[in-house]
Design a protein around this motif. Structure first.
Motif, PDB file in Angstrom:
ATOM      1  N   ALA A   1       2.836  -7.730   0.357  1.00 57.69           N
ATOM      2  CA  ALA A   1       3.391  -6.363  -0.146  1.00 57.69           C
ATOM      3  C   ALA A   1       2.620  -5.845  -1.412  1.00 57.69           C
ATOM      4  CB  ALA A   1       4.788  -6.526  -0.399  1.00 57.69           C
ATOM      5  N   ALA A   2       2.200  -6.940  -2.475  1.00 62.84           N
ATOM      6  CA  ALA A   2       1.597  -6.668  -3.456  1.00 62.84           C
ATOM      7  C   ALA A   2       0.139  -6.140  -3.113  1.00 62.84           C
ATOM      8  CB  ALA A   2       1.587  -7.610  -4.566  1.00 62.84           C
ATOM      9  N   ARG A   3      -0.544  -6.945  -2.173  1.00 66.65           N
ATOM     10  CA  ARG A   3      -1.957  -6.495  -1.837  1.00 66.65           C
ATOM     11  C   ARG A   3      -1.816  -5.226  -0.999  1.00 66.65           C
ATOM     12  NH1 ARG A   3      -5.758 -10.721  -1.649  1.00 66.65           N
ATOM     13  NH2 ARG A   3      -5.209 -12.039  -3.467  1.00 66.65           N
ATOM     14  N   ALA A   4      -1.012  -5.066  -0.216  1.00 59.22           N
ATOM     15  CA  ALA A   4      -0.863  -3.660   0.609  1.00 59.22           C
ATOM     16  C   ALA A   4      -0.428  -2.451  -0.507  1.00 59.22           C
ATOM     17  CB  ALA A   4       0.080  -3.702   1.434  1.00 59.22           C
ATOM     18  N   THR A   5       0.234  -2.874  -1.572  1.00 59.91           N
ATOM     19  CA  THR A   5       0.403  -1.708  -2.447  1.00 59.91           C
ATOM     20  C   THR A   5      -0.876  -1.301  -3.305  1.00 59.91           C
ATOM     21  OG1 THR A   5       2.814  -2.462  -2.439  1.00 59.91           O
ATOM     22  CG2 THR A   5       1.834  -1.128  -4.344  1.00 59.91           C
ATOM     23  N   ASN A   6      -1.531  -2.383  -3.848  1.00 64.18           N
ATOM     24  CA  ASN A   6      -2.846  -2.071  -4.469  1.00 64.18           C
ATOM     25  C   ASN A   6      -3.843  -1.418  -3.872  1.00 64.18           C
ATOM     26  OD1 ASN A   6      -1.800  -3.186  -6.934  1.00 64.18           O
ATOM     27  ND2 ASN A   6      -2.470  -5.443  -6.352  1.00 64.18           N
ATOM     28  N   TYR A   7      -4.080  -1.902  -2.344  1.00 65.35           N
ATOM     29  CA  TYR A   7      -4.856  -1.449  -1.485  1.00 65.35           C
ATOM     30  C   TYR A   7      -4.631   0.216  -1.313  1.00 65.35           C
ATOM     31  CZ  TYR A   7      -7.590  -0.040   2.535  1.00 65.35           C
ATOM     32  OH  TYR A   7      -8.185   0.537   3.505  1.00 65.35           O
ATOM     33  N   ILE A   8      -3.387   0.671  -1.079  1.00 68.30           N
ATOM     34  CA  ILE A   8      -2.962   2.007  -1.087  1.00 68.30           C
ATOM     35  C   ILE A   8      -3.320   2.865  -2.384  1.00 68.30           C
ATOM     36  CG2 ILE A   8      -0.950   3.577  -0.743  1.00 68.30           C
ATOM     37  CD1 ILE A   8       0.039   1.488   1.545  1.00 68.30           C
ATOM     38  N   TRP A   9      -2.875   2.092  -3.382  1.00 68.62           N
ATOM     39  CA  TRP A   9      -2.962   2.850  -4.735  1.00 68.62           C
ATOM     40  C   TRP A   9      -4.534   3.147  -5.187  1.00 68.62           C
ATOM     41  CZ3 TRP A   9       2.134   3.198  -4.288  1.00 68.62           C
ATOM     42  CH2 TRP A   9       2.702   3.823  -5.314  1.00 68.62           C
ATOM     43  N   GLU A  10      -5.315   2.178  -4.570  1.00 67.67           N
ATOM     44  CA  GLU A  10      -6.711   2.110  -4.932  1.00 67.67           C
ATOM     45  C   GLU A  10      -7.426   3.260  -4.085  1.00 67.67           C
ATOM     46  OE1 GLU A  10      -8.442   1.238  -7.764  1.00 67.67           O
ATOM     47  OE2 GLU A  10      -6.551   0.162  -8.547  1.00 67.67           O
ATOM     48  N   THR A  11      -7.079   3.080  -2.933  1.00 64.85           N
ATOM     49  CA  THR A  11      -7.774   3.903  -2.089  1.00 64.85           C
ATOM     50  C   THR A  11      -7.339   5.395  -1.965  1.00 64.85           C
ATOM     51  OG1 THR A  11      -7.774   2.197  -0.174  1.00 64.85           O
ATOM     52  CG2 THR A  11      -7.961   4.107   0.681  1.00 64.85           C
ATOM     53  N   TYR A  12      -6.079   5.752  -2.279  1.00 60.76           N
ATOM     54  CA  TYR A  12      -5.622   6.935  -2.067  1.00 60.76           C
ATOM     55  C   TYR A  12      -5.558   7.615  -3.427  1.00 60.76           C
ATOM     56  CZ  TYR A  12      -4.919   6.665   2.972  1.00 60.76           C
ATOM     57  OH  TYR A  12      -5.226   5.963   4.176  1.00 60.76           O
ATOM     58  N   ASP A  13      -5.863   6.876  -4.753  1.00 66.32           N
ATOM     59  CA  ASP A  13      -5.681   7.345  -6.034  1.00 66.32           C
ATOM     60  C   ASP A  13      -4.196   7.853  -6.065  1.00 66.32           C
ATOM     61  OD1 ASP A  13      -6.466   7.689  -8.680  1.00 66.32           O
ATOM     62  OD2 ASP A  13      -7.580   9.579  -7.995  1.00 66.32           O
ATOM     63  N   LEU A  14      -3.270   6.878  -6.417  1.00 63.64           N
ATOM     64  CA  LEU A  14      -1.829   7.301  -6.303  1.00 63.64           C
ATOM     65  C   LEU A  14      -1.517   6.936  -7.654  1.00 63.64           C
ATOM     66  CD1 LEU A  14      -0.395   6.546  -3.119  1.00 63.64           C
ATOM     67  CD2 LEU A  14      -1.267   8.471  -3.848  1.00 63.64           C
ATOM     68  N   HIS A  15      -2.385   6.979  -8.850  1.00 65.72           N
ATOM     69  CA  HIS A  15      -1.674   6.403  -9.965  1.00 65.72           C
ATOM     70  C   HIS A  15      -1.066   7.744 -10.821  1.00 65.72           C
ATOM     71  CE1 HIS A  15      -4.147   2.703  -9.924  1.00 65.72           C
ATOM     72  NE2 HIS A  15      -5.144   3.361  -9.450  1.00 65.72           N
ATOM     73  N   GLY A  16      -1.281   8.903 -10.408  1.00 68.89           N
ATOM     74  CA  GLY A  16      -0.643   9.974 -11.036  1.00 68.89           C
ATOM     75  C   GLY A  16       0.591  10.241 -10.534  1.00 68.89           C
ATOM     76  N   MET A  17       1.239   9.500  -9.702  1.00 68.96           N
ATOM     77  CA  MET A  17       2.640   9.735  -9.114  1.00 68.96           C
ATOM     78  C   MET A  17       3.392   9.448  -9.992  1.00 68.96           C
ATOM     79  SD  MET A  17       2.233   8.788  -4.992  1.00 68.96           S
ATOM     80  CE  MET A  17       3.816   9.235  -4.801  1.00 68.96           C
ATOM     81  N   LYS A  18       4.590  10.395 -10.128  1.00 63.85           N
ATOM     82  CA  LYS A  18       5.636  10.299 -11.231  1.00 63.85           C
ATOM     83  C   LYS A  18       6.976   9.543 -10.536  1.00 63.85           C
ATOM     84  CE  LYS A  18       4.168  14.287 -13.789  1.00 63.85           C
ATOM     85  NZ  LYS A  18       4.819  15.647 -14.361  1.00 63.85           N
ATOM     86  N   TYR A  19       6.961   9.912  -9.367  1.00 64.45           N
ATOM     87  CA  TYR A  19       8.368   9.203  -8.883  1.00 64.45           C
ATOM     88  C   TYR A  19       8.309   8.002  -7.974  1.00 64.45           C
ATOM     89  CZ  TYR A  19       9.636  14.173  -9.878  1.00 64.45           C
ATOM     90  OH  TYR A  19       9.948  15.286 -10.423  1.00 64.45           O
TER      91      TYR A  19
END
Length: 332
Positions: free
Chosen positions: A271-289
């Motif tokens: 789950a952690a690897r999948a989350t990192n992959y999605i965050w890095e691939t789609y650049d979701l670091h700016g999401m607030k919620y």
């Protein structure tokens, strides 16, 4: 048989009575005829006395003698008839006595036949019981065989005790087994029947299933096989029940280890690897919620709900193919 001569004698007496009655009737007719002749002779004598007063009264003497003879014969006939009637009554009474005794003999014969039938039924039952006892004696094992079977069961229980895993050796597991045994031993005789054993096994599995997911109870045939293996009969004591539960749950350590490894290591790591992959691939670091921690937790819940049932099914079908399980089976 005794009534037949009596009936013949009664028939003969009746014939004699009829003959005597006929003779009495004939004598009465002769008496009446003699009386008529006497009256006629008296009238003739009365009319002849006018012509010849010196004629002897011979006809009166003859008639009187005839009358006396007829009266005597009539009395004799009456006496004979009365005697025949008495004989007839005696014969009828004798016949009635024969009939009464015949009915009593028939009743006694019927009662004797009923007693004989009951004795025959009782004899049949005794023969059947004797045959059943002989069959049981022929099929039951001898004292030496029972001793050998008990020794084999004791050796099997010792072998199972030596091969217990860390879960079946734990005090918690022992308390669960003891509680299930005491719960189903309602008569407190220290032995469990087949139904009580199955109920106790289900209680143990219900308590363990709350902590170990996917734990399925065994079938009744498997339990019966283990009962014969560790007890040698259909009844088990407390020690034998503990050995049965240890034998049924000998692979529980592998299930617990797989469950812990899947829930605490594999699923969270994936789950952690999948989350990192999605965050890095789609650049979701700016999401607030939505944060990476929440996404990881969601992925873990989904992974556990999907992967655990598949893992339990895989373990259930392939537990016997594991190398250490095969080695243990060859050793047994």
């Amino acid at each position: 048989a005794a009534a037949a001569p009596a009936e013949g004698a009664s028939g003969g007496d009746k014939e004699k009575e009829k003959a005597l009655r006929k003779q009495v009737m004939d004598l009465r007719r002769e008496l009446a005829k003699a009386k008529r002749d006497a009256r006629a002779a008296t009238r003739a004598a009365a009319s002849g006395s006018q012509d010849n007063e010196e004629a002897p009264p011979a006809p009166d003497a003859a008639v009187s003698a005839e009358l006396e003879r007829a009266n005597e014969e009539l009395e004799k006939a009456k006496a004979a008839a009365e005697a025949e009637r008495n004989k007839t009554r005696a014969a009828e009474q004798k016949l009635a006595g024969f009939e009464t005794r015949g009915k009593a003999a028939a009743k006694r014969a019927k009662d004797a036949q009923a007693l004989l039938d009951k004795a025959s039924e009782r004899e049949k039952i005794l023969v059947q019981q004797e045959d059943a006892a002989r069959a049981a004696a022929a099929t039951s094992p001898s004292a030496a065989e029972r001793h050998a079977e008990e020794a084999q069961c004791k050796a099997e229980r010792e072998k199972i005790h030596k091969k217990k895993n860390w879960i079946t050796r734990s005090k918690t597991f022992q308390k669960i087994v003891e509680g299930a045994y005491n719960a189903v031993d309602l008569d407190s005789n220290g032995r469990l029947s087949a139904i009580e054993i199955y109920a106790a096994v289900l209680l143990v599995y219900v308590k363990l299933a709350s902590q170990i997911k996917g734990l399925k109870p065994p079938k009744m045939a498997s339990i019966r096989l283990h009962v014969r293996q560790v007890s040698g009969s259909n009844l088990v004591d407390r020690e034998a029940f503990g050995a049965i539960m240890a034998l049924l749950l000998q692979d529980i350590a592998a299930r617990v280890a797989a469950h812990v490894l899947m829930v605490l290591v594999i699923v969270p790591l994936v789950a952690a690897r999948a989350t990192n992959y999605i965050w890095e691939t789609y650049d979701l670091h700016g999401m607030k919620y939505v944060s990476p921690a929440i996404c990881t937790q969601a992925f873990s819940l989904v992974g556990i709900s999907v992967a655990l049932p598949q893992m339990y099914a895989f373990i259930e079908h392939n537990i016997g193919k594991l190398p250490w399980v095969k080695r243990k089976a060859r050793t047994d």
